[in-house]
Design an enzyme around this catalytic site. Structure first.
Site, mmCIF file in Angstrom:
data_model
loop_
_atom_site.group_PDB
_atom_site.id
_atom_site.type_symbol
_atom_site.label_atom_id
_atom_site.label_comp_id
_atom_site.label_asym_id
_atom_site.label_seq_id
_atom_site.Cartn_x
_atom_site.Cartn_y
_atom_site.Cartn_z
ATOM 1 N N GLY A 31 0.802 -1.223 0.000
ATOM 2 C CA GLY A 31 0.000 0.000 0.000
ATOM 3 C C GLY A 31 0.831 1.267 0.000
ATOM 4 O O GLY A 31 2.025 1.254 -0.250
ATOM 5 N N HIS A 34 2.367 4.488 -5.084
ATOM 6 C CA HIS A 34 2.958 5.597 -5.843
ATOM 7 C C HIS A 34 3.064 5.182 -7.310
ATOM 8 O O HIS A 34 2.581 4.097 -7.695
ATOM 9 C CB HIS A 34 4.312 5.993 -5.246
ATOM 10 C CG HIS A 34 5.256 4.830 -5.048
ATOM 11 N ND1 HIS A 34 5.799 4.131 -6.099
ATOM 12 C CD2 HIS A 34 5.713 4.215 -3.928
ATOM 13 C CE1 HIS A 34 6.578 3.173 -5.643
ATOM 14 N NE2 HIS A 34 6.537 3.182 -4.320
ATOM 15 N N HIS A 37 4.318 1.627 -8.135
ATOM 16 C CA HIS A 37 3.280 0.586 -8.025
ATOM 17 C C HIS A 37 2.344 0.656 -9.234
ATOM 18 O O HIS A 37 1.967 -0.372 -9.797
ATOM 19 C CB HIS A 37 2.439 0.798 -6.758
ATOM 20 C CG HIS A 37 3.194 0.661 -5.468
ATOM 21 N ND1 HIS A 37 3.360 1.704 -4.599
ATOM 22 C CD2 HIS A 37 3.787 -0.398 -4.890
ATOM 23 C CE1 HIS A 37 4.035 1.296 -3.535
ATOM 24 N NE2 HIS A 37 4.305 0.020 -3.682
ATOM 25 N N GLN A 61 7.900 -9.646 7.753
ATOM 26 C CA GLN A 61 9.109 -9.234 7.037
ATOM 27 C C GLN A 61 9.790 -8.025 7.685
ATOM 28 O O GLN A 61 10.807 -7.551 7.190
ATOM 29 C CB GLN A 61 8.820 -8.980 5.557
ATOM 30 C CG GLN A 61 7.971 -7.760 5.278
ATOM 31 C CD GLN A 61 7.507 -7.738 3.834
ATOM 32 O OE1 GLN A 61 6.731 -8.588 3.397
ATOM 33 N NE2 GLN A 61 8.007 -6.786 3.060
ATOM 34 N N LYS A 149 13.124 -2.462 -8.347
ATOM 35 C CA LYS A 149 13.561 -1.654 -7.203
ATOM 36 C C LYS A 149 14.041 -2.544 -6.048
ATOM 37 O O LYS A 149 15.013 -2.229 -5.373
ATOM 38 C CB LYS A 149 12.380 -0.775 -6.766
ATOM 39 C CG LYS A 149 12.447 -0.203 -5.378
ATOM 40 C CD LYS A 149 13.329 1.000 -5.366
ATOM 41 C CE LYS A 149 13.445 1.692 -4.038
ATOM 42 N NZ LYS A 149 12.921 1.088 -2.866
ATOM 43 N N ARG A 187 8.522 4.731 1.413
ATOM 44 C CA ARG A 187 9.293 5.266 2.553
ATOM 45 C C ARG A 187 9.856 6.664 2.272
ATOM 46 O O ARG A 187 10.348 7.310 3.197
ATOM 47 C CB ARG A 187 10.420 4.317 2.930
ATOM 48 C CG ARG A 187 9.916 3.035 3.591
ATOM 49 C CD ARG A 187 11.060 2.205 4.150
ATOM 50 N NE ARG A 187 10.593 1.131 5.015
ATOM 51 C CZ ARG A 187 10.486 -0.140 4.640
ATOM 52 N NH1 ARG A 187 10.816 -0.502 3.424
ATOM 53 N NH2 ARG A 187 10.047 -1.048 5.498
#
Ligand code: AMP
Length: 284
Positions: A31, A34, A37, A61, A149, A187
C-alpha cells in the site's frame, strides 16, 4: 473494483475467472501506492485479463525496531489509484487469517537470501517468501509482477517459485524514478526536502559505477569503491553496503567477465530511513 478480504473468497473468484479461460495477474504491495506501483499494475493489465492488487503490510518481514508500526497508509488514496488504473480486485487479507494462531511454517531460500539485504535484515526474506507464497495460494495468479527496485527480492521470489513448483510466471518491471533519479518508494515520505536531495546520491553513485564499467572497469572492488566514495561525499548518508555481483547468482568474483550481466546494489541509512536502489548492467 471489488474489495476482497477473505482468502477463500479470493480463491473462488480467481478459480471462476480461470475456468472461463481468463488469465489472472497479481501485483503484491504493502500500500501507500505511488507511480512505481502504478506502473506494475499497468504492466499487469497489459499482460492479463484480470488484475488483482494485494494490499497487506506483512508483519513477518519487519524485524524488531523496524517501521512496521509506523508504515505509511492511505487506504482512500490507494483505492482511488487502483480504481483509476482499472484494477479488478483489491485483496486486503486480514492479518489473523493470514497468520492464524499456531502459524508455524516458513519458506526459506538459502544462499541468495543471506547476502546484502539479508546480512543486515536476516529474517526479512523469510517473511517475504512466506507471504508471497501465501498470496500466490490465495490469488492463484498466472503471472505476478514485481519491481526491480527490490532486486534481491525478485531473485528470492523467482527461486522459491521455481524450486517449489508454483505455476506462476514472475515478471520484473523497471524502477520508476523521480526526475532527479530518486527511486520512488513509500518510505520516501519519511524524508525531509533536504534528505530527498541528499538521497539522489544513490542513483548518481550507481550511474558513476555504470559509466566506469562501460569504460572498461572489471574489478569488483574498484566498482564497489566508486559507489562507496560517491555515497560518502554526502555527510548525512551512512552506507550499509554498495556491492556489485552477478545478476543471477550473486557470485562476487574478483573480476567480472566480458558479457557478464551484473547488478549494482546500494543500501544506505539517511537519518532513520533505510533506502535501497540498484541497476543491472551487462559488461561490454
Ligand atoms: P512495496 O509496497 O514497497 O512492498 O512494493 C510493492 C511492489 O512495488 C514491489 O514489487 C516493489 O518492488 C515495487 N516497487 C516499489 N517501488 C517501485 C518503483 N520505484 N518502481 C517500480 N516498482 C516499485
Amino acid at each position: 473494483m471489488k474489495i476482497i478480504r477473505s482468502i477463500t473468497e479470493m480463491q473462488a473468484v480467481s478459480k471462476t475467472h480461470k475456468s472461463q479461460g481468463e488469465t489472472v495477474a497479481l501485483v503484491p504491495t504493502m500500500g501507500y501506492l505511488h507511480k512505481g506501483h502504478a506502473s506494475l499494475m499497468r504492466h499487469a493489465k497489459e499482460n492479463a485479463d484480470v488484475v488483482i492488487v494485494s494490499l497487506f503490510v506483512n508483519p513477518t518481514q519487519f524485524a524488531q525496531g523496524e517501521d512496521f508500526d509506523s508504515y505509511p497508509q492511505d487506504f482512500e488514496r490507494d483505492k482511488a489509484v487502483t480504481e483509476e488504473i482499472g484494477v479488478n480486485y483489491l485483496f486486503m487479507p486480514i492479518a489473523s487469517e493470514m497468520y492464524p494462531d499456531g502459524y508455524n511454517s516458513s519458506v526459506v531460500v538459502s544462499g541468495i537470501s543471506k547476502k546484502f539485504e539479508g546480512s543486515t535484515r536476516p529474517t526479512h526474506f523469510n517473511g517475504v517468501a512466506a507471504v508471497v507464497a501465501k498470496l500466490f495460494n490465495a490469488c492463484l495468479p498466472d503471472i505476478a509482477v514485481f519491481g526491480q527496485k527490490d532486486y534481491q527480492q525478485t531473485l528470492v521470489i523467482k527461486r522459491f517459485t521455481r524450486d517449489l513448483n508454483f505455476p506462476v510466471e514472475i515478471v520484473v518491471a523497471p524502477t520508476k524514478r523521480e526526475k532527479d533519479g530518486l527511486a520512488m518508494s513509500s518510505r520516501n515520505v519519511y524524508l525531509s526536502e533536504q534528505e530527498c536531495e541528499d538521497a539522489t546520491i544513490l542513483f548518481k553513485s550507481l550511474t558513476k559505477a555504470s559509466e566506469a564499467i562501460k569504460a572498461g572497469e572489471r574489478s569488483r572492488m574498484v566498482i564497489n569503491n566508486i559507489m562507496l566514495d560517491s555515497l560518502n561525499s554526502i555527510d548525512k548518508i551512512n552506507p550499509d553496503y554498495a556491492c556489485a555481483a552477478d545478476a543471477d547468482t550473486f557470485d562476487e568474483p574478483e573480476e567480472f567477465a566480458r558479457g557478464q550481466r551484473i547488478v549494482l546494489m546500494i543500501a544506505v541509512y539517511l537519518g532513520k530511513t533505510r533506502l535501497i536502489d540498484n541497476t543491472v548492467i551487462t559488461l561490454p
